[in-house]
Structure formats: structure tokens, C-alpha cells
Design an enzyme around this catalytic site. Sequence first.
Site, PDB file in Angstrom:
ATOM      1  N   GLU A 106       0.594  -0.836  -0.130  1.00 49.42           N
ATOM      2  CA  GLU A 106      -0.391  -0.181   0.030  1.00 49.42           C
ATOM      3  C   GLU A 106       0.839   1.300  -0.028  1.00 49.42           C
ATOM      4  O   GLU A 106       0.954   1.905   0.971  1.00 49.42           O
ATOM      5  CB  GLU A 106      -0.700   0.183   1.502  1.00 49.42           C
ATOM      6  CG  GLU A 106      -1.883   1.052   1.498  1.00 49.42           C
ATOM      7  CD  GLU A 106      -2.632   1.373   2.141  1.00 49.42           C
ATOM      8  OE1 GLU A 106      -4.023   2.685   2.357  1.00 49.42           O
ATOM      9  OE2 GLU A 106      -2.961   0.140   2.896  1.00 49.42           O
ATOM     10  N   LYS A 236      -8.390 -15.595  16.080  1.00 51.19           N
ATOM     11  CA  LYS A 236      -8.814 -14.698  13.849  1.00 51.19           C
ATOM     12  C   LYS A 236     -10.155 -14.567  13.818  1.00 51.19           C
ATOM     13  O   LYS A 236     -10.584 -14.963  12.849  1.00 51.19           O
ATOM     14  CB  LYS A 236      -8.587 -16.102  13.259  1.00 51.19           C
ATOM     15  CG  LYS A 236      -7.040 -16.484  13.529  1.00 51.19           C
ATOM     16  CD  LYS A 236      -6.408 -17.340  12.459  1.00 51.19           C
ATOM     17  CE  LYS A 236      -4.391 -16.956  12.745  1.00 51.19           C
ATOM     18  NZ  LYS A 236      -3.961 -18.369  12.061  1.00 51.19           N
ATOM     19  N   ASP A 311       1.405 -14.499  12.550  1.00 47.13           N
ATOM     20  CA  ASP A 311       0.366 -14.924  11.443  1.00 47.13           C
ATOM     21  C   ASP A 311      -0.347 -14.118  10.914  1.00 47.13           C
ATOM     22  O   ASP A 311      -1.145 -13.307  11.801  1.00 47.13           O
ATOM     23  CB  ASP A 311       0.059 -16.101  12.374  1.00 47.13           C
ATOM     24  CG  ASP A 311      -0.779 -16.700  11.757  1.00 47.13           C
ATOM     25  OD1 ASP A 311      -1.296 -16.866  10.974  1.00 47.13           O
ATOM     26  OD2 ASP A 311      -1.525 -17.825  12.252  1.00 47.13           O
ATOM     27  N   HIS A 407      -3.867   9.615  -2.610  1.00 48.25           N
ATOM     28  CA  HIS A 407      -4.351   8.576  -3.370  1.00 48.25           C
ATOM     29  C   HIS A 407      -4.155   9.159  -4.474  1.00 48.25           C
ATOM     30  O   HIS A 407      -3.434   8.100  -5.045  1.00 48.25           O
ATOM     31  CB  HIS A 407      -5.819   8.207  -3.250  1.00 48.25           C
ATOM     32  CG  HIS A 407      -6.107   7.495  -2.619  1.00 48.25           C
ATOM     33  ND1 HIS A 407      -5.973   5.599  -2.469  1.00 48.25           N
ATOM     34  CD2 HIS A 407      -6.761   7.727  -1.108  1.00 48.25           C
ATOM     35  CE1 HIS A 407      -6.456   5.523  -0.646  1.00 48.25           C
ATOM     36  NE2 HIS A 407      -7.391   6.141  -0.458  1.00 48.25           N
TER      37      HIS A 407
END
Length: 422
Positions: A106, A236, A311, A407
Site C-alpha cells: 500500500e 482470528k 501469523d 491517493h
Amino acid sequence: MSEPLRHPDHGSLVRELVDGTRGFHQLPDGIAEGEAAAIRREALGRLSGSHLPDIGHYSFDAETAAQRNVENLVGVAQVPLGIVGPVAVHGEQVDGDVYVPLATTEGALIASTNRGCAALSRSGGARVFVEDVGMTRAPVFQTSGIDETRRFVAWVADHEREIREAAEATSRYLRLTEVKPFVFPTTVFLRFRFDSGDAMGMNMATIACDRVVTDLIEPGTGVRCTALSGNYCVDKKPAAVNFQEGRGKRLFAEAILGEEILERVLKTTAESLAEVQYRKNLLGSIAAGSRGFNAHFANVLAAFFIATGQDLAHVVDGSMGVTFIEPRPERSVYFSVFLPAVPLGAVGGGTGLATQSEALSILGVRADRERPGRAVKRLAEILAATVLAGEMSLMAAFTSRDLASAHERLGRGGPLPEPGSS
Ligand code: ADP
């Protein structure tokens, strides 16, 4: 790139994978993992009509990765790595300047977080506090009804010492700190909580739970365990129980930014930050029913997790949390973040892979067998400060309406961008 000797059956094995007479997981024993990866890659290239030179361009140890991290190894997925800092961090395990590697695709995330680091460092740094809340695992048990449920819970309470001894016998680094039941009429969850030293602890907790369930609880109660993970862990998935009771590490970071830093570095004011905080992070999150009362914890977490071998799926639970912005005297602002459930490890998982272990070295994170828990605390303290830096910069970008233009600049390679989402 790892380039092992070509196996004598290389060509025929590739053909068998391509024509489907052999599965990717069925290469003969004894083939070096690097060569096995090359065979799979060649077959995959033919099957998909692709040329795959970059997937095969890796530097980690294929044998270790295949043993610990991945099956059906074909190569690597590269993610660009940037650096932010120095950021001044003041905690229990770190007290000074740190450079933080972040891996991301990103554009603008690094530049923006770096701006937050500059604002922090010029304001005396981030004060951080990390609680090692412990890794949890909650097996679920099926009973016949209320009576058996009550007998079962009482049995567990009466046998806590044996349960603790059996659990802790599975690893010298594991300590059982709590067994918390949650009951429905025919269902009991036992939420086991462990201190797991420098490891994130999910595997260790699972192994320990399996041992006590199989050897003690099922034979002792006659009650069957339906699943070793009963989703009350909660792993998760975003969840209230993790928010309230914590899981893994609970992170706090704070700083006070003066008027000049707000204006010069972040191009904002205390008043406009507080307004965006109230209407976006608080009211917006209420309207959405979100547990992320923040601008973009997940962005920094994901980049930090990739860089340091965590993770990645733990971004889901780890990125719950709250940003706080409170105006203070003389147009300064108090800025803090709270992340209640961040699973983190300084050993195990992906932390031993080549680039991830270099990233941990940049952070000064080295597990010490004699003092388990310190290295991961240092890692958590640095993460807390980096999340704070990321929040400061993006929240400031909202106040100056800089996000959309950033952006645009980003896609076209322009200067000083702001991060993308959130
Ligand atoms: P996890 O349990 O975090 O999911 P692993 O399955 O890789 O990850 O387990 C961690 C391993 O690291 C365990 O085998 C444990 O014995 C070992 N270990 C080595 N040093 C430490 C340490 N300082 N703290 C915790 N675990 C350690």
C-alpha cells in the site's frame, strides 16, 4: 535463490504432476525441498501456462520452511519492505530510538507512518505499556443437560492442579494461568489461558489443551470434547470476549503533541483532530457496529506482521481497539491507542525465516532462553508506538482533507502521500 542439484527423475516427476498421476504433495521422500519446489514450479508453470522465475527467487532455507511453515513449497511471495523511524519509544523493554521495518504493497503507508514517527519523536516519544494477557484456547464439550454441565464444571475446578501440571509438562515455556468456563445447558467451553514466553503460543496452547482434554478431562468426566477449538478462544475472528478480557498482548501507547508539532509536522490542530475522532472513530464505528474504534490499526499491524513473521490472520483480532484524542491546555492534544488482543511472537511461526529474522534484528528483538517473554514484550512495545504513529498521521490527514489528493498523487508517484484505506 536456493539451487539444489537437479534430481535424476526431475523431468518424469514434472510430467507426472502435469498429467495428474501424482499430486503436488506426493513427490518421493528424500528429494531436497529446494528441488521439490523446482519440480512443482515447473509443473505449475506448464499447467497454468505461466513463466514463474520470480516465485522461485527466494533466499530462506527451503528445508526449514517446508518443515515449519508451508507445504507444497513452490517459492516465495515477495512484499516490498520499507522503513520508518527513528521513533522514540519509552517502555519497559525499550527506551530510545528505533527503526521499524514494515512490509506493504500500500503506497503511502510508510510515508504516512514515518510522518507520525517524526511527530512522536519531536514530542518526546511514545510512552508505551504492554500487558502479557496470555494466549487462550477454548475446547468445547457436549453434555446431556444442566446437571451434567454443573458436575463437569465442578470437576474441572476440583482438578485444576492436575490440569495445570499436565498442561505445563508439554513445554518448559508454558504456564497455565486460568481456566474459565462459559456454559450453555448442554455445552461447556473451557477458556484456557497460557503464558507462552516469547512465542505467540497458539500451537503450544493447542498441544497443551489436547493433552489435558485427552488424558484427564474426558476420562475423568465421561464428557466428550466436540472440538479442541470451540470458537470461544477467540482466534482470528473479531469478538467481544477478546476485547474485554484480552488475548495475547494488550497494548497501550500515548503521547502529548504540542501546537507547533501539530501545525508543522501534522498540518492540523487539536480541535480538528478531536472533531474527526468524535464523528469518525466513535460515532462512525457505533453506526457501523464496529469494534475498530480507530482509523487504521490494521494497516500498521499487517505491515508489521509480514515484516516480522507473525501469523497474518491475527490482524483480524489484533486490529480491534480504540484511538483516543483529547484536547489539552495550550492547544496541545493527548493522543493514545488501546489494542486489547494482539497475538505476537518473537520465536516460532514465521519469525525464523530469513528476512523476518533480519527484521527482528533491526528491532533488537532476540529471544533469550533464560528470560522468556522479554523479547516479545519489546516487539509489542515497538508495535504499539508504530500503531500510534500511523493513527496520528492518518487522523491528521483527514483533518486537512489530504486523503483523496494523496491517493491521486500516489498512483502517479507524487510526493508526500497519505495511506489508502480507512
Ligand atoms: P506457537 O506456539 O507460538 O504457535 P510454535 O509452534 O513455533 O509457535 O512454538 C513455539 C516453539 O518455540 C515451542 O516449541 C517452544 O518450546 C519454542 N521456544 C524456544 N524458545 C522459546 C521462548 N523463549 N519462549 C517460548 N517458546 C520458545
